[in-house]
Design a protein around this motif. Structure first.
Motif, PDB file in Angstrom:
ATOM      1  N   GLY A 113       0.966  -1.309   0.008  1.00  9.24           N
ATOM      2  CA  GLY A 113       0.014  -0.078   0.097  1.00  9.24           C
ATOM      3  C   GLY A 113       0.869   1.268  -0.060  1.00  9.24           C
ATOM      4  O   GLY A 113       0.242   2.304   0.483  1.00  9.24           O
ATOM      5  N   ILE A 114       2.171   1.311  -0.738  1.00  6.19           N
ATOM      6  CA  ILE A 114       2.855   2.279  -0.710  1.00  6.19           C
ATOM      7  C   ILE A 114       2.704   3.055  -2.053  1.00  6.19           C
ATOM      8  O   ILE A 114       2.255   2.407  -3.153  1.00  6.19           O
ATOM      9  N   SER A 115       2.940   4.341  -2.142  1.00  3.21           N
ATOM     10  CA  SER A 115       2.880   4.902  -3.450  1.00  3.21           C
ATOM     11  C   SER A 115       4.403   5.589  -3.789  1.00  3.21           C
ATOM     12  O   SER A 115       4.865   6.282  -2.863  1.00  3.21           O
ATOM     13  N   LEU A 116       4.947   5.269  -5.038  1.00  2.00           N
ATOM     14  CA  LEU A 116       6.088   5.774  -5.702  1.00  2.00           C
ATOM     15  C   LEU A 116       5.970   6.370  -6.965  1.00  2.00           C
ATOM     16  O   LEU A 116       5.156   5.782  -7.889  1.00  2.00           O
ATOM     17  N   HIS A 117       6.008   7.760  -6.936  1.00  2.00           N
ATOM     18  CA  HIS A 117       5.555   8.566  -7.936  1.00  2.00           C
ATOM     19  C   HIS A 117       6.540   9.715  -8.210  1.00  2.00           C
ATOM     20  O   HIS A 117       7.217  10.178  -7.197  1.00  2.00           O
ATOM     21  N   ASP A 118       6.775   9.972  -9.651  1.00  4.55           N
ATOM     22  CA  ASP A 118       7.802  11.142  -9.874  1.00  4.55           C
ATOM     23  C   ASP A 118       9.062  11.044  -9.445  1.00  4.55           C
ATOM     24  O   ASP A 118       9.720  11.827  -9.006  1.00  4.55           O
ATOM     25  N   ASN A 119       9.696   9.692  -9.593  1.00  2.67           N
ATOM     26  CA  ASN A 119      11.298   9.370  -9.397  1.00  2.67           C
ATOM     27  C   ASN A 119      11.739   9.223 -10.664  1.00  2.67           C
ATOM     28  O   ASN A 119      11.154   8.370 -11.739  1.00  2.67           O
ATOM     29  N   LYS A 120      13.041   9.285 -10.816  1.00  7.10           N
ATOM     30  CA  LYS A 120      13.944   8.858 -11.922  1.00  7.10           C
ATOM     31  C   LYS A 120      15.074   8.217 -11.799  1.00  7.10           C
ATOM     32  O   LYS A 120      15.689   8.412 -10.732  1.00  7.10           O
ATOM     33  N   ALA A 121      15.408   7.583 -12.666  1.00  4.57           N
ATOM     34  CA  ALA A 121      16.728   6.800 -12.749  1.00  4.57           C
ATOM     35  C   ALA A 121      17.215   6.244 -13.814  1.00  4.57           C
ATOM     36  O   ALA A 121      16.539   6.480 -14.870  1.00  4.57           O
ATOM     37  N   GLY A 122      18.449   5.770 -14.109  1.00  3.69           N
ATOM     38  CA  GLY A 122      18.899   5.011 -15.177  1.00  3.69           C
ATOM     39  C   GLY A 122      18.130   3.570 -15.466  1.00  3.69           C
ATOM     40  O   GLY A 122      17.654   3.601 -16.496  1.00  3.69           O
ATOM     41  N   ARG A 123      18.178   2.968 -14.480  1.00  3.25           N
ATOM     42  CA  ARG A 123      17.463   1.769 -14.382  1.00  3.25           C
ATOM     43  C   ARG A 123      16.463   1.789 -13.084  1.00  3.25           C
ATOM     44  O   ARG A 123      16.820   1.758 -12.167  1.00  3.25           O
ATOM     45  N   GLY A 124      15.218   1.408 -13.289  1.00  9.42           N
ATOM     46  CA  GLY A 124      14.301   1.394 -12.494  1.00  9.42           C
ATOM     47  C   GLY A 124      13.744   2.745 -12.015  1.00  9.42           C
ATOM     48  O   GLY A 124      14.492   3.240 -10.781  1.00  9.42           O
ATOM     49  N   GLY A 125      12.994   3.304 -12.611  1.00 10.29           N
ATOM     50  CA  GLY A 125      12.636   4.759 -12.145  1.00 10.29           C
ATOM     51  C   GLY A 125      12.021   4.783 -10.780  1.00 10.29           C
ATOM     52  O   GLY A 125      12.553   5.848  -9.894  1.00 10.29           O
ATOM     53  N   ALA A 126      11.306   3.857 -10.196  1.00  8.79           N
ATOM     54  CA  ALA A 126      11.020   3.623  -8.878  1.00  8.79           C
ATOM     55  C   ALA A 126      11.818   2.939  -8.051  1.00  8.79           C
ATOM     56  O   ALA A 126      12.067   3.156  -6.945  1.00  8.79           O
ATOM     57  N   ILE A 127      11.943   1.658  -8.610  1.00 14.73           N
ATOM     58  CA  ILE A 127      12.776   0.578  -7.787  1.00 14.73           C
ATOM     59  C   ILE A 127      13.827  -0.380  -8.884  1.00 14.73           C
ATOM     60  O   ILE A 127      13.405  -0.667  -9.894  1.00 14.73           O
ATOM     61  N   TYR A 128      14.790  -0.492  -8.274  1.00  9.84           N
ATOM     62  CA  TYR A 128      15.741  -1.334  -8.607  1.00  9.84           C
ATOM     63  C   TYR A 128      16.236  -2.542  -7.852  1.00  9.84           C
ATOM     64  O   TYR A 128      16.377  -2.226  -6.311  1.00  9.84           O
ATOM     65  N   ALA A 129      15.915  -3.631  -8.009  1.00  9.52           N
ATOM     66  CA  ALA A 129      16.224  -5.023  -7.286  1.00  9.52           C
ATOM     67  C   ALA A 129      17.305  -6.005  -7.718  1.00  9.52           C
ATOM     68  O   ALA A 129      17.381  -6.218  -9.076  1.00  9.52           O
ATOM     69  N   ARG A 130      18.278  -6.455  -6.989  1.00  5.80           N
ATOM     70  CA  ARG A 130      19.294  -7.214  -7.581  1.00  5.80           C
ATOM     71  C   ARG A 130      19.588  -8.006  -6.098  1.00  5.80           C
ATOM     72  O   ARG A 130      19.809  -7.588  -5.160  1.00  5.80           O
ATOM     73  N   GLY A 131      19.804  -9.350  -6.215  1.00  4.38           N
ATOM     74  CA  GLY A 131      20.087 -10.317  -5.207  1.00  4.38           C
ATOM     75  C   GLY A 131      21.563 -10.653  -5.347  1.00  4.38           C
ATOM     76  O   GLY A 131      22.224 -10.152  -6.062  1.00  4.38           O
ATOM     77  N   ASN A 132      21.974 -11.283  -4.402  1.00  5.04           N
ATOM     78  CA  ASN A 132      23.541 -11.892  -4.388  1.00  5.04           C
ATOM     79  C   ASN A 132      23.859 -12.850  -5.085  1.00  5.04           C
ATOM     80  O   ASN A 132      24.528 -12.729  -6.049  1.00  5.04           O
ATOM     81  N   THR A 133      23.228 -14.154  -4.863  1.00  8.72           N
ATOM     82  CA  THR A 133      23.318 -15.248  -5.643  1.00  8.72           C
ATOM     83  C   THR A 133      21.922 -16.169  -5.839  1.00  8.72           C
ATOM     84  O   THR A 133      20.957 -15.453  -5.353  1.00  8.72           O
ATOM     85  N   LEU A 134      21.898 -17.269  -6.640  1.00  7.44           N
ATOM     86  CA  LEU A 134      20.799 -17.926  -6.658  1.00  7.44           C
ATOM     87  C   LEU A 134      20.266 -18.506  -5.137  1.00  7.44           C
ATOM     88  O   LEU A 134      18.972 -18.800  -5.040  1.00  7.44           O
ATOM     89  N   LEU A 192      15.693   2.307 -18.758  1.00  5.01           N
ATOM     90  CA  LEU A 192      15.520   0.814 -18.862  1.00  5.01           C
ATOM     91  C   LEU A 192      14.331   0.730 -17.238  1.00  5.01           C
ATOM     92  O   LEU A 192      14.700   0.795 -16.371  1.00  5.01           O
ATOM     93  N   GLY A 193      12.985   0.137 -17.543  1.00  2.00           N
ATOM     94  CA  GLY A 193      12.303  -0.079 -16.539  1.00  2.00           C
ATOM     95  C   GLY A 193      11.626   1.071 -15.798  1.00  2.00           C
ATOM     96  O   GLY A 193      12.001   1.604 -14.767  1.00  2.00           O
ATOM     97  N   GLY A 194      10.618   1.720 -16.598  1.00  2.39           N
ATOM     98  CA  GLY A 194      10.201   2.840 -16.029  1.00  2.39           C
ATOM     99  C   GLY A 194       9.789   3.091 -14.545  1.00  2.39           C
ATOM    100  O   GLY A 194      10.033   3.961 -13.900  1.00  2.39           O
ATOM    101  N   ALA A 195       9.230   1.754 -14.050  1.00  2.00           N
ATOM    102  CA  ALA A 195       8.693   2.204 -12.803  1.00  2.00           C
ATOM    103  C   ALA A 195       9.729   0.923 -12.071  1.00  2.00           C
ATOM    104  O   ALA A 195      10.374   1.332 -10.894  1.00  2.00           O
ATOM    105  N   VAL A 196      10.029  -0.356 -12.681  1.00  2.00           N
ATOM    106  CA  VAL A 196      10.941  -1.415 -11.865  1.00  2.00           C
ATOM    107  C   VAL A 196      11.727  -1.937 -12.775  1.00  2.00           C
ATOM    108  O   VAL A 196      11.396  -2.272 -13.885  1.00  2.00           O
ATOM    109  N   PHE A 197      13.109  -2.185 -12.142  1.00  2.00           N
ATOM    110  CA  PHE A 197      14.123  -3.021 -12.917  1.00  2.00           C
ATOM    111  C   PHE A 197      14.330  -4.204 -11.918  1.00  2.00           C
ATOM    112  O   PHE A 197      15.006  -4.035 -10.989  1.00  2.00           O
ATOM    113  N   VAL A 198      14.155  -5.398 -12.568  1.00  2.00           N
ATOM    114  CA  VAL A 198      14.428  -6.481 -11.871  1.00  2.00           C
ATOM    115  C   VAL A 198      15.803  -7.200 -12.259  1.00  2.00           C
ATOM    116  O   VAL A 198      15.605  -7.780 -13.516  1.00  2.00           O
ATOM    117  N   ASP A 199      16.774  -7.079 -11.665  1.00  2.39           N
ATOM    118  CA  ASP A 199      18.135  -7.505 -12.158  1.00  2.39           C
ATOM    119  C   ASP A 199      18.321  -9.098 -11.649  1.00  2.39           C
ATOM    120  O   ASP A 199      17.620  -9.649 -11.093  1.00  2.39           O
TER     121      ASP A 199
END
Length: 373
Positions: free
Chosen positions: A154-175, A202-209
């Motif tokens: 229930g959160i709101s993410l708006h009017d944010n900017k980035a190279g990858r993932g305007g709102a969210i970028y996500a990357r894990g460590n390993t499998l 890349l990924g206007g809202a979310v980039f999943v790496d």
């Protein structure tokens, strides 16, 4: 004599166990006398000092402005809740607590990092994150990395900017040390997760790496803009799962809708080399990828690369458009370079996915097409 020995033994045990169990604490941020902290970062630091594995709660009141925020949560489990009128309130509600990143020096509004082998849990609800600008970096509002479960309700993410993932970028460590990102509604306020009006290459809202998995059910990802992946971009090794709870009647504004990409994947771009699922757990509603637009290929979904695949049951793939800026293919979806799309059953709604006249039809099993769409 024996009674004295028993008392001494109990005393020794008590003295030998300090700090083994630390109770979860509640920290309150705001501007009134009931608050424990005047700023969010100091409350996060206090929670870390109380024990990285202790799931402390931080309640963020609406009675203070939180400007130019560049917050960091590192190697700790914690809960962030907004929506409190003041620090004396024990119930959350609307409106959300606003956390603004404008003017923070080009950083994400909140960076969550868990680089080690210990898995962390971070839960966030009742916040509005806006104005983040990571410039050419990752994650305008949220930069998520490492071995963690992150729940955004229930959160709101708006009017944010980035190279990858305007709102969210996500990357894990390993499998085996993945970043799991869950987007859903807030059971207290009834608000869905919203990512709207964000901008990225890349990924206007979310980039999943790599080594990250996105689970998005009761979420609205809409009106975001990018070069590719207007709503969501799955990079190499990024995984996705979209499903609705059984019996859930989903409002028509939920799903991946009305996003725009200048090139490919108006709604979703998949280049992960993995199988992505859209499943209809609910007989009442289908997941919607609707009203998205690509400048070139894949108005709704673009899938590319060997092993990249979208499998959908219960998907409403409608009113998407390809070829908005140049010759385009696949109004509903397009797959190339070994990628694939399969939509089964009653998946496609009655509306039409559009391509320019004369373009190749969308390569989506069971899709309806307009003139060349």
């Amino acid at each position: 004599m024996s009674r004295t020995r028993t008392c001494c033994a109990v005393l020794v045990i008590t003295l030998c166990l300090p700090g083994v169990h630390v109770d979860a604490a509640v920290f309150r941020v705001g501007s009134d006398a009931a608050c424990t902290h005047a700023d969010i970062q100091s409350a996060i630091d206090a929670a870390a000092a109380n024990g990285a594995d202790t799931l402390d709660s931080i309640r963020i009141a609406r009675n203070r402005s939180y400007l130019a925020q560049a917050l960091v949560i590192e190697s700790q489990s914690v809960i962030l809740y907004g929506g409190y009128a003041d620090c004396s309130a024990n119930t959350r509600g609307l409106p959300l607590t606003v956390v603004d990143g404008d003017g923070n020096g080009g950083h994400p509004i909140l960076r969550i990092s868990s680089p080690g082998s210990i898995r962390r849990l971070v839960q966030i609800a009742g916040l509005e994150l806006r104005g983040g600008n990571a410039q050419t970096g990752d994650g305008g509002a949220l930069l998520l990395t490492g071995n963690a479960q992150v729940d955004l309700s229930g959160i709101s993410l708006h009017d944010n900017k980035a190279g990858r993932g305007g709102a969210i970028y996500a990357r894990g460590n390993t499998l085996t040390e993945m970043l799991n990102l869950s987007l859903g509604s807030d059971s207290t306020t009834g608000e869905p997760f919203r990512a709207e009006g964000n901008l990225a290459d890349l990924g206007g809202a979310v980039f999943v790496d790599a080594n990250a998995k996105l689970s998005a059910g009761d979420a609205r990802i809409a009106q975001n803009h990018s070069i590719s992946g207007g709503g969501i971009y799955f990079g190499s090794g990024g995984d996705g799962f979209f499903a609705l709870d059984a019996g859930m009647v989903v409002p028509l504004d939920r799903g991946v809708q009305s996003n725009r990409a200048e090139l490919d994947g108006g709604g979703i771009y998949i280049a992960s080399g993995l199988l992505h699922y859209v499943e209809r757990y609910s007989p009442m509603s289908g997941y919607r990828i609707s009203g998205n637009e690509a400048g070139r290929d894949g108005g709704g979904v673009f899938v590319t690369g060997a092993g990249s695949f979208l499998f959908a049951v219960g998907l409403r793939l409608d009113d998407n458009r390809a070829g908005a800026m140049q010759a385009g293919r696949g109004g509903g979806g397009y797959a190339d370079n070994g990628g694939g799309i399969l939509v089964r059953g009653d998946s496609v709604g009655g509306s039409v996915n559009y391509c320019p006249a004369g373009a190749a039809r969308a390569s989506v099993s069971g899709a309806q097409g307009g003139a060349g769409g």
